[in-house]
Design a protein around this motif. Structure first.
Motif, mmCIF file in Angstrom:
data_model
loop_
_atom_site.group_PDB
_atom_site.id
_atom_site.type_symbol
_atom_site.label_atom_id
_atom_site.label_comp_id
_atom_site.label_asym_id
_atom_site.label_seq_id
_atom_site.Cartn_x
_atom_site.Cartn_y
_atom_site.Cartn_z
ATOM 1 N N ASP A 15 -2.150 -0.500 -6.694
ATOM 2 C CA ASP A 15 -2.532 0.423 -7.759
ATOM 3 C C ASP A 15 -2.903 -0.405 -8.975
ATOM 4 N N LYS A 16 -3.985 -0.016 -9.622
ATOM 5 C CA LYS A 16 -4.372 -0.691 -10.863
ATOM 6 C C LYS A 16 -3.845 0.130 -12.027
ATOM 7 N N ARG A 17 -3.189 -0.566 -12.954
ATOM 8 C CA ARG A 17 -2.582 0.096 -14.115
ATOM 9 C C ARG A 17 -2.922 -0.670 -15.375
ATOM 10 N N GLU A 18 -2.957 0.057 -16.463
ATOM 11 C CA GLU A 18 -3.191 -0.561 -17.765
ATOM 12 C C GLU A 18 -1.851 -0.933 -18.384
ATOM 13 N N ARG A 19 -1.747 -2.191 -18.833
ATOM 14 C CA ARG A 19 -0.543 -2.668 -19.520
ATOM 15 C C ARG A 19 -0.974 -3.588 -20.639
ATOM 16 N N ASP A 20 -0.545 -3.267 -21.820
ATOM 17 C CA ASP A 20 -0.824 -4.115 -22.980
ATOM 18 C C ASP A 20 -2.311 -4.430 -23.109
ATOM 19 N N ARG A 22 -4.600 -4.557 -20.809
ATOM 20 C CA ARG A 22 -5.241 -5.229 -19.680
ATOM 21 C C ARG A 22 -4.884 -4.504 -18.391
ATOM 22 N N THR A 23 -5.696 -4.707 -17.379
ATOM 23 C CA THR A 23 -5.472 -4.080 -16.079
ATOM 24 C C THR A 23 -4.657 -5.015 -15.193
ATOM 25 N N VAL A 24 -3.595 -4.470 -14.633
ATOM 26 C CA VAL A 24 -2.779 -5.247 -13.693
ATOM 27 C C VAL A 24 -2.740 -4.514 -12.357
ATOM 28 N N GLU A 25 -2.566 -5.275 -11.301
ATOM 29 C CA GLU A 25 -2.438 -4.698 -9.970
ATOM 30 C C GLU A 25 -0.972 -4.697 -9.562
ATOM 31 N N VAL A 26 -0.520 -3.548 -9.081
ATOM 32 C CA VAL A 26 0.874 -3.395 -8.673
ATOM 33 C C VAL A 26 0.901 -3.028 -7.190
ATOM 34 N N LEU A 27 1.599 -3.834 -6.420
ATOM 35 C CA LEU A 27 1.727 -3.569 -4.990
ATOM 36 C C LEU A 27 2.814 -2.527 -4.762
ATOM 37 N N GLN A 28 2.468 -1.473 -4.064
ATOM 38 C CA GLN A 28 3.439 -0.445 -3.698
ATOM 39 C C GLN A 28 4.122 -0.906 -2.408
ATOM 40 N N SER A 29 5.260 -1.573 -2.550
ATOM 41 C CA SER A 29 5.905 -2.237 -1.411
ATOM 42 C C SER A 29 6.332 -1.265 -0.318
ATOM 43 N N ARG A 30 6.759 -0.067 -0.688
ATOM 44 C CA ARG A 30 7.168 0.907 0.330
ATOM 45 C C ARG A 30 5.968 1.294 1.204
ATOM 46 N N LYS A 31 4.844 1.553 0.552
ATOM 47 C CA LYS A 31 3.639 1.908 1.302
ATOM 48 C C LYS A 31 3.206 0.746 2.190
ATOM 49 N N PHE A 32 3.304 -0.485 1.683
ATOM 50 C CA PHE A 32 2.946 -1.665 2.461
ATOM 51 C C PHE A 32 3.822 -1.748 3.706
ATOM 52 N N ALA A 33 5.116 -1.544 3.543
ATOM 53 C CA ALA A 33 6.038 -1.574 4.686
ATOM 54 C C ALA A 33 5.677 -0.494 5.699
ATOM 55 N N GLU A 34 5.355 0.703 5.214
ATOM 56 C CA GLU A 34 4.974 1.793 6.119
ATOM 57 C C GLU A 34 3.722 1.433 6.917
ATOM 58 N N LEU A 35 2.749 0.822 6.256
ATOM 59 C CA LEU A 35 1.528 0.444 6.953
ATOM 60 C C LEU A 35 1.788 -0.623 8.016
ATOM 61 N N ILE A 36 2.677 -1.555 7.731
ATOM 62 C CA ILE A 36 3.016 -2.581 8.721
ATOM 63 C C ILE A 36 3.688 -1.942 9.932
ATOM 64 N N VAL A 37 4.623 -1.041 9.699
ATOM 65 C CA VAL A 37 5.305 -0.361 10.808
ATOM 66 C C VAL A 37 4.291 0.422 11.637
ATOM 67 N N LYS A 38 3.397 1.153 10.979
ATOM 68 C CA LYS A 38 2.391 1.932 11.705
ATOM 69 C C LYS A 38 1.437 1.025 12.483
ATOM 70 N N GLU A 39 1.114 -0.137 11.931
ATOM 71 C CA GLU A 39 0.260 -1.092 12.645
ATOM 72 C C GLU A 39 0.970 -1.608 13.896
ATOM 73 N N CYS A 40 2.264 -1.852 13.805
ATOM 74 C CA CYS A 40 3.030 -2.274 14.982
ATOM 75 C C CYS A 40 3.011 -1.181 16.054
ATOM 76 N N MET A 41 3.167 0.055 15.623
ATOM 77 C CA MET A 41 3.130 1.170 16.561
ATOM 78 C C MET A 41 1.740 1.302 17.189
ATOM 79 N N ARG A 42 0.709 1.084 16.396
ATOM 80 C CA ARG A 42 -0.654 1.148 16.913
ATOM 81 C C ARG A 42 -0.873 0.070 17.976
ATOM 82 N N MET A 43 -0.317 -1.118 17.740
ATOM 83 C CA MET A 43 -0.464 -2.191 18.712
ATOM 84 C C MET A 43 0.259 -1.866 20.021
ATOM 85 N N CYS A 44 1.345 -1.114 19.946
ATOM 86 C CA CYS A 44 2.011 -0.653 21.170
ATOM 87 C C CYS A 44 1.072 0.261 21.962
#
Length: 78
Positions: A15-20, A22-44
């Motif tokens: 997600d891109k957010r404005e801080r002070d 400037r634009t910063v990028e913030v990784l949504q770690s929960r969503k990242f973990a969900e995508l990794i799990v779903k990718e593992c399931m897809r590979m099955c």
């Protein structure tokens, strides 16, 4: 490690957010973990189809069982 795939998953979770002023990028770690799990399931699923194609029914069943275990372990609804 497949850097291209990892980057594709990261790109879906930033997600891109404005801080002070400037634009910063913030990784949504929960969503990242969900995508990794779903990718593992897809590979099955991919593995299952490969086994089915080669008439390896026991192995295909094992691949789907692993997918189900992953889903249950992480609480993913299919």
């Amino acid at each position: 490690m497949n850097e291209e795939l990892i980057q594709q998953l990261v790109d879906q979770c930033v997600d891109k957010r404005e801080r002070d002023g400037r634009t910063v990028e913030v990784l949504q770690s929960r969503k990242f973990a969900e995508l990794i799990v779903k990718e593992c399931m897809r590979m099955c699923e991919v593995t299952e189809m490969s086994f089915v194609t080669h008439d390896c029914d026991v192995e295909a069943s094992g691949a789907i069982t692993v997918k189900q275990f992953i889903a249950e372990h992480f609480g993913v609804e299919e």
